[in-house]
Motif scaffolding. Structure first.
Motif, PDB file in Angstrom:
ATOM      1  N   PRO A 185       0.806  -1.234   0.000  1.00 36.28           N
ATOM      2  CA  PRO A 185       0.000   0.000   0.000  1.00 36.28           C
ATOM      3  C   PRO A 185       0.840   1.285   0.000  1.00 36.28           C
ATOM      4  N   HIS A 186       2.051   1.221   0.570  1.00 34.64           N
ATOM      5  CA  HIS A 186       2.909   2.408   0.631  1.00 34.64           C
ATOM      6  C   HIS A 186       3.537   2.722  -0.727  1.00 34.64           C
ATOM      7  N   VAL A 187       3.678   1.692  -1.567  1.00 34.89           N
ATOM      8  CA  VAL A 187       4.376   1.858  -2.844  1.00 34.89           C
ATOM      9  C   VAL A 187       3.412   2.158  -3.998  1.00 34.89           C
ATOM     10  N   LEU A 188       2.203   1.597  -3.948  1.00 31.68           N
ATOM     11  CA  LEU A 188       1.256   1.725  -5.063  1.00 31.68           C
ATOM     12  C   LEU A 188       1.008   3.162  -5.532  1.00 31.68           C
ATOM     13  N   PRO A 189       0.920   4.152  -4.633  1.00 35.81           N
ATOM     14  CA  PRO A 189       0.622   5.518  -5.095  1.00 35.81           C
ATOM     15  C   PRO A 189       1.694   6.135  -5.992  1.00 35.81           C
ATOM     16  N   LYS A 190       2.868   5.534  -6.066  1.00 33.43           N
ATOM     17  CA  LYS A 190       3.926   6.081  -6.929  1.00 33.43           C
ATOM     18  C   LYS A 190       4.334   5.087  -8.021  1.00 33.43           C
ATOM     19  N   VAL A 191       3.425   4.160  -8.343  1.00 32.81           N
ATOM     20  CA  VAL A 191       3.692   3.153  -9.373  1.00 32.81           C
ATOM     21  C   VAL A 191       3.105   3.582 -10.712  1.00 32.81           C
ATOM     22  N   LEU A 192       3.939   3.528 -11.739  1.00 34.96           N
ATOM     23  CA  LEU A 192       3.474   3.652 -13.119  1.00 34.96           C
ATOM     24  C   LEU A 192       3.569   2.266 -13.733  1.00 34.96           C
ATOM     25  N   TRP A 193       2.451   1.760 -14.235  1.00 35.90           N
ATOM     26  CA  TRP A 193       2.410   0.401 -14.787  1.00 35.90           C
ATOM     27  C   TRP A 193       2.423   0.486 -16.309  1.00 35.90           C
ATOM     28  N   TRP A 194       3.518   0.048 -16.914  1.00 39.64           N
ATOM     29  CA  TRP A 194       3.674   0.095 -18.373  1.00 39.64           C
ATOM     30  C   TRP A 194       3.276  -1.267 -18.930  1.00 39.64           C
ATOM     31  N   ILE A 195       2.192  -1.306 -19.685  1.00 40.29           N
ATOM     32  CA  ILE A 195       1.619  -2.582 -20.125  1.00 40.29           C
ATOM     33  C   ILE A 195       1.768  -2.756 -21.636  1.00 40.29           C
ATOM     34  N   HIS A 196       2.223  -3.935 -22.052  1.00 46.70           N
ATOM     35  CA  HIS A 196       2.377  -4.250 -23.478  1.00 46.70           C
ATOM     36  C   HIS A 196       1.539  -5.468 -23.894  1.00 46.70           C
ATOM     37  N   GLU A 197       1.186  -6.319 -22.933  1.00 50.21           N
ATOM     38  CA  GLU A 197       0.548  -7.596 -23.276  1.00 50.21           C
ATOM     39  C   GLU A 197      -0.922  -7.453 -23.641  1.00 50.21           C
ATOM     40  N   MET A 198      -1.352  -8.386 -24.515  1.00 49.90           N
ATOM     41  CA  MET A 198      -2.762  -8.423 -24.866  1.00 49.90           C
ATOM     42  C   MET A 198      -3.341  -9.827 -24.891  1.00 49.90           C
ATOM     43  N   ARG A 199      -2.528 -10.831 -24.667  1.00 50.17           N
ATOM     44  CA  ARG A 199      -3.040 -12.197 -24.715  1.00 50.17           C
ATOM     45  C   ARG A 199      -3.859 -12.506 -23.469  1.00 50.17           C
ATOM     46  N   GLY A 200      -4.876 -13.353 -23.660  1.00 42.96           N
ATOM     47  CA  GLY A 200      -5.879 -13.604 -22.637  1.00 42.96           C
ATOM     48  C   GLY A 200      -5.371 -14.011 -21.277  1.00 42.96           C
ATOM     49  N   HIS A 201      -4.292 -14.826 -21.220  1.00 46.44           N
ATOM     50  CA  HIS A 201      -3.885 -15.358 -19.918  1.00 46.44           C
ATOM     51  C   HIS A 201      -3.242 -14.307 -19.013  1.00 46.44           C
ATOM     52  N   LEU A 211      -3.840  -3.141  -9.917  1.00 43.78           N
ATOM     53  CA  LEU A 211      -3.872  -2.162 -11.007  1.00 43.78           C
ATOM     54  C   LEU A 211      -4.753  -0.937 -10.719  1.00 43.78           C
ATOM     55  N   PRO A 212      -5.947  -1.101 -10.130  1.00 45.56           N
ATOM     56  CA  PRO A 212      -6.799   0.085  -9.909  1.00 45.56           C
ATOM     57  C   PRO A 212      -6.200   1.109  -8.947  1.00 45.56           C
ATOM     58  N   PHE A 213      -5.193   0.719  -8.171  1.00 47.83           N
ATOM     59  CA  PHE A 213      -4.699   1.579  -7.092  1.00 47.83           C
ATOM     60  C   PHE A 213      -3.362   2.251  -7.391  1.00 47.83           C
ATOM     61  N   VAL A 214      -2.812   2.015  -8.584  1.00 37.35           N
ATOM     62  CA  VAL A 214      -1.535   2.645  -8.926  1.00 37.35           C
ATOM     63  C   VAL A 214      -1.792   4.062  -9.464  1.00 37.35           C
ATOM     64  N   ALA A 215      -0.718   4.835  -9.570  1.00 37.51           N
ATOM     65  CA  ALA A 215      -0.855   6.232 -10.004  1.00 37.51           C
ATOM     66  C   ALA A 215      -1.289   6.338 -11.456  1.00 37.51           C
ATOM     67  N   GLY A 216      -0.909   5.349 -12.267  1.00 35.42           N
ATOM     68  CA  GLY A 216      -1.306   5.402 -13.670  1.00 35.42           C
ATOM     69  C   GLY A 216      -0.812   4.196 -14.437  1.00 35.42           C
ATOM     70  N   ALA A 217      -1.461   3.945 -15.577  1.00 39.05           N
ATOM     71  CA  ALA A 217      -1.017   2.891 -16.498  1.00 39.05           C
ATOM     72  C   ALA A 217      -0.597   3.557 -17.803  1.00 39.05           C
ATOM     73  N   MET A 218       0.489   3.066 -18.388  1.00 37.39           N
ATOM     74  CA  MET A 218       0.972   3.587 -19.669  1.00 37.39           C
ATOM     75  C   MET A 218       0.921   2.456 -20.682  1.00 37.39           C
ATOM     76  N   ILE A 219       0.273   2.694 -21.824  1.00 35.14           N
ATOM     77  CA  ILE A 219       0.047   1.648 -22.820  1.00 35.14           C
ATOM     78  C   ILE A 219       0.449   2.176 -24.195  1.00 35.14           C
ATOM     79  N   ASP A 220       0.945   1.288 -25.064  1.00 34.14           N
ATOM     80  CA  ASP A 220       1.592   1.696 -26.312  1.00 34.14           C
ATOM     81  C   ASP A 220       0.639   2.135 -27.425  1.00 34.14           C
ATOM     82  N   SER A 221      -0.644   1.775 -27.343  1.00 32.48           N
ATOM     83  CA  SER A 221      -1.572   2.171 -28.401  1.00 32.48           C
ATOM     84  C   SER A 221      -2.975   2.333 -27.825  1.00 32.48           C
TER      85      SER A 221
END
Length: 482
Positions: A185-201, A211-221
């Motif tokens: 919980p102390h780290v999540l507010p300063k996490v940027l999650w960079w996501i590239h995957e799209m496969r179902g698993h 994921l809902p609790f991080v500062a933001g998600a960055m996605i390539d498209s």
């Protein structure tokens, strides 16, 4: 005044050390995805989707390219200068020659370039000695990036002390509970999650429950971002955080080679000689890790069909060749055997060339006439090789899916065709169209290069990332003072 033959030869010789250095750089700009970790990606989107938008689900706001550009202009000379002296922890799920880790390394070097303190940890590290891991770690160490174990107190202390934590790929999310435990919980507010995957698993709570609790998600498209938003809500019942779409950009090194006509000619001659083709022959290449998701099988079916069309219509065109760069019999023996058997069965073995996986794609981009981007299912998340090919003034024949539709302007910088078997005949027709219309081929290549110069360069990517990092740091600071 013209140069003498001796001076010309001397100039070419002087260029070789620079070219070799550039071509064997481990920059993501000169590396294609050797592993097929990102075989399938996203659903279709408008090819003219604007770049640099920020989608905030709670506020419903969009920040346009113009606003991003204004922000970047106020951060001269480097849009990332505000990161100087900041401590950034980068968490990768693995250290390999696949897209996610290489993009994270690129970010590490951009941050080091402005004086940030950068620490790298790899969550899934092989126990046995691995030359690739050794090489990549030392590349980072040589650039001032600290590398240490993902487990243990040092990793926890760094995460707590860091100004910013970047999780690269959905799989990296496993590191949070496994290592940080009660400190999550102390780290999540300063996490940027960079996501590239799209496969179902990848859509499992084990990976992305925080994921809902991080500062933001960055996605390539934009397509990938929309897919994640829909899938996480429908399948997992969780909400995406503020999501930033950041299109990638070509490195300065790649652009230097692409814009050096002498280097390109030397590389073209060398590769054509190694393939046994003539300068006047037309080369259509697919440069990706060989796997079913990348569509090499459907490309070869389309190529064979295009040869039949040319023969039936008695068209006068140069000799056509297909080049498959990314061959790896050890990794894809069954699929690659299928490809090679098809080539033999159709008696086109003199027209199809298999090239082993390689770090240096620039020689092949300099040597071919058209890039084929035939990724199947949801297409490419982004497709770095596409903007690299456009930098070399190559038209692109791509599937009308995923990030490709945000890069290629259909009819202007290339031609799009459907995914699946229904795309084979349209792709064959597009191959014939570009083979028979040299002016169309060259014009599309020039338009693609112009598009790269307008939106897909390293400084564009730095500006877009800078905007995201400023937003994430602002949220992290406001949370820490709350």
């Amino acid at each position: 005044m013209g140069k003498s033959p001796g001076a010309w030869t001397g100039m070419r010789k002087k260029r070789w050390p620079l070219m070799i250095l550039l071509l064997f750089s481990l920059s993501t700009a000169t590396v294609f995805f050797i592993r097929s970790a990102f075989d399938s990606c996203s659903i279709s989107s408008s090819s003219e989707a604007s770049i640099g938008r920020h989608f905030s689900e709670e506020k419903g706001t969009e920040i346009t390219d113009t606003e991003v550009s204004k922000t970047a202009q106020s951060l001269k000379p480097n849009p990332l200068d505000f990161m100087k002296s900041k401590l950034v922890l980068l968490v990768s799920h693995e250290l390999s020659l696949s897209g996610g880790p290489l993009l994270l390394m690129e970010l590490a070097f951009l941050l080091r370039g402005v004086g940030a303190e950068v620490v790298w940890i790899t969550n899934q590290k092989l126990t046995e000695s691995d030359e690739v891991i050794y090489s990549l770690e030392h590349k980072m160490l040589n650039r001032g990036v600290e590398v240490f174990s993902a487990k243990g107190q040092k990793a926890i202390d760094t995460a707590l002390k860091a100004d910013l934590v970047v999780l690269n790929t959905a799989v990296a999310g496993k590191w949070l509970d496994a290592v940080l435990k009660e400190n999550v919980p102390h780290v999540l507010p300063k996490v940027l999650w960079w996501i590239h995957e799209m496969r179902g698993h990848y859509f499992t709570l084990e990976y992305v429950k925080h994921l809902p609790f991080v500062a933001g998600a960055m996605i390539d498209s934009h397509t990938t971002a929309e897919y994640w938003k829909t899938r996480t809500q429908e399948r997992l019942g969780i909400k995406m955080p503020d999501t930033y779409v950041v299109h990638l950009g070509n490195s300065k090194e790649l652009m230097e080679v692409a814009e050096d006509h002498v280097a390109k000619r030397v590389l073209r001659e060398h590769v054509q000689e190694s393939l046994g083709v003539r300068n006047e022959d037309l080369l259509f290449a697919l440069i990706n890790s060989v796997s079913r998701g990348k569509g090499q099988d459907l490309f070869l079916h389309a190529f064979h069909e295009s040869l039949q069309l040319i023969q039936e219509k008695k068209l006068q065109v140069p000799s056509l060749h297909a080049v498959i760069v990314g061959s790896d019999m050890n990794a894809q023996m069954k699929f690659e055997t299928e490809l090679r058997n098809f080539v033999l069965e159709k008696k086109i073995h003199d027209r199809v060339h298999f090239v082993n996986k390689t770090l240096a794609v620039a020689p092949y981009l300099a040597s071919i006439d058209v890039l084929v981007q035939n990724s199947q299912a949801h297409g490419e998340c982004f497709g770095r090789i596409t903007i690299e090919a456009m930098a070399f003034q190559l038209p692109v024949l791509g599937t009308a899916a995923g990030g490709t539709m945000e890069i290629v302007v259909n009819g202007t910088t290339g031609l799009l065709h459907p995914v699946g078997k229904e795309g084979v005949t349209p792709l064959a027709n597009n191959i014939v169209k570009l083979a028979t219309h040299v002016e169309k081929r060259l014009t599309m290549g020039k338009k693609g290069y112009e598009r790269v110069k307008e939106r897909f360069l390293e400084h564009h990517m730095s500006e877009r990332i800078a905007f995201v990092l400023k937003e994430v740091l602002r949220k992290a600071n406001s949370h820490s003072h709350a």
